[in-house]
Design an enzyme around this catalytic site. Structure first.
Site, PDB file in Angstrom:
ATOM      1  CB  SER A 100      -0.950  -0.048   1.205  1.00 52.77           C
ATOM      2  OG  SER A 100      -1.944   0.934   1.126  1.00 52.77           O
ATOM      3  CG  ASP A 121      -6.501  -3.878  -3.270  1.00 49.25           C
ATOM      4  OD1 ASP A 121      -7.316  -2.978  -2.976  1.00 49.25           O
ATOM      5  OD2 ASP A 121      -5.274  -3.773  -3.077  1.00 49.25           O
ATOM      6  CG  HIS A 175      -5.727  -2.336   0.307  1.00 46.86           C
ATOM      7  ND1 HIS A 175      -4.785  -2.357  -0.704  1.00 46.86           N
ATOM      8  CD2 HIS A 175      -5.233  -1.501   1.266  1.00 46.86           C
ATOM      9  CE1 HIS A 175      -3.776  -1.559  -0.379  1.00 46.86           C
ATOM     10  NE2 HIS A 175      -4.018  -1.042   0.805  1.00 46.86           N
TER      11      HIS A 175
END
EC number: 2.3.1.46
Length: 379
Positions: free
Chosen positions: A154, A319, A352
């Protein structure tokens, strides 16, 4: 692969830097601290160092426990440790809390040396470039001229990518996981709504809430609840909670009725107990501003032209916050720039947050890549 092994009890270290740090916005931190944890041993050649960069709500505590009574391990304990994909019997692994954080590094909770009071809202806005610059100072302090690998998921993946651009000679491998070369418009919008929840909380007090003995708990709770929804996949959320009620029927009111509501309230309350609202604002702004192509005529390929590192890029099928298509953008730009890249799209039901979870295909892919990184260290 021994997934049950652990680095054991670890102790964080606060590293002081008695030097100014000029930030991208033109402001200067007269000095700064970085809180770190290290795992494994730096070899004689100092070529086996791995930097772990954290995401929005992460910190330096990547693996292990701080005491035998500690209920929770570090946030990536399934990835980092003896016999794990990032093997601490092979690598010297460094985790840190970024500038602007709330876990020991210089940030809103730190004392401003110019005033003798907490920075609070006066802590300057920091960017991914600023973090990488401070991380380079940390590498100098540790005597590491070049990282064997920099790994992040991320927002952490954005830092790994920026490292390869800012300091191309100092990174051999970059593992960019569940990330993107810049935020989508939708993600910027999500971040703004989260910030507005905090900024409009009556207890925010223009960011100086601690001096008023208040905490913008309502705003931070809502920001986390909304964010948490975006980290999960619809199908996974549905399978976990469905439309299950906490009681036998509708209450015809506005209290907590569905199990998913209870779960989100719990996540929000837990977050308020461990995270700072000003830090949340800073982290989301760093996400918004990240766009390395902007310095190169909006060409990501040009931004990557001088990169020396080899890349491992991973995305997750469900995601939607950092969709696989965003990883494809990076992979295509790397190929266009004639750089080395390996890519995997992992099938997962966890959205995610899958980058934090133990998935066999994902773990094996990282382990295989890191095994090759280790072989390079032996040459």
């Amino acid at each position: 692969m021994s997934q049950n092994a652990s680095v054991g009890i670890v102790m964080p270290q606060k590293i002081p830097f008695e030097m100014p740090l000029v930030l991208e916005n033109g402001k200067t931190l007269p000095r700064f601290d970085l809180m770190i944890e290290t795992y494994g041993e730096l070899n004689a050649e100092k070529n086996n160092a791995v930097l772990i960069c954290h995401a929005l709500s992460g910190n330096h505590h990547v693996a292990g426990r701080h005491s035998a009574e500690d209920k929770y391990t570090g946030w990536w304990d399934n990835m980092v440790g003896p016999g794990k994909p990032i093997d601490t019997e092979r690598f010297f692994v460094v985790g840190l809390n970024n500038l602007g954080g709330c876990d020991g590094s210089s940030g809103p909770l730190s004392i401003n040396p110019e005033t003798g009071r907490e920075y609070g809202a006066d802590f300057p806005v920091v960017t991914v470039k600023d973090w990488v610059k401070s991380q380079a100072a940390l590498a100098d302090y540790l005597g590491i001229e070049q990282w064997a690998a920099i790994v992040g998921g991320s927002l952490g993946g954005m830092q790994a990518l920026q490292w390869t651009i800012s300091y191309p000679e100092r990174v051999r491998h970059a593992l960019v996981i569940a990330s993107a070369p810049k935020l989508s418009t939708q993600n910027i919008a999500f971040n703004d709504v989260a910030r507005q929840a905090i900024l409009t909380d009556p207890d925010f007090n223009e960011g100086h809430y601690r001096s008023h003995n208040t905490v913008p708990a309502r705003g931070l709770r809502i920001a986390r609840m909304m964010g948490h929804i975006t980290y999960l996949a619809e199908d996974g959320l549905g399978k976990k909670f469905g439309r299950d009620l906490r009681s036998n029927g509708y209450q015809y009111g506005f209290g907590v009725e569905f199990e998913v509501e209870s779960y989100l309230r719990y996540q929000g309350d837990k977050f308020v107990g461990r995270f700072d609202a000003n830090t949340y604002l800073l982290m989301t702004k760093a996400l918004d501003y990240f766009d390395p192509a902007a310095d190169f005529g909006d060409s990501l390929t040009r931004a990557l032209q001088n990169v020396k590192a080899k890349f491992f890029v991973a995305s997750f099928s469900t995601d939607w916050r950092f969709a696989p298509e965003r990883s494809h953008e990076l992979v295509k730009a790397l190929i266009a720039a004639q750089k080395s890249v390996q890519y995997i799209e992992v099938k997962s039901a966890h959205g995610h947050d899958a980058f934090l979870m133990e998935d066999e295909a994902y773990m094996r892919a990282v382990a295989a890549y890191m095994n090759n990184v280790y072989k390079e260290c032996q040459q």
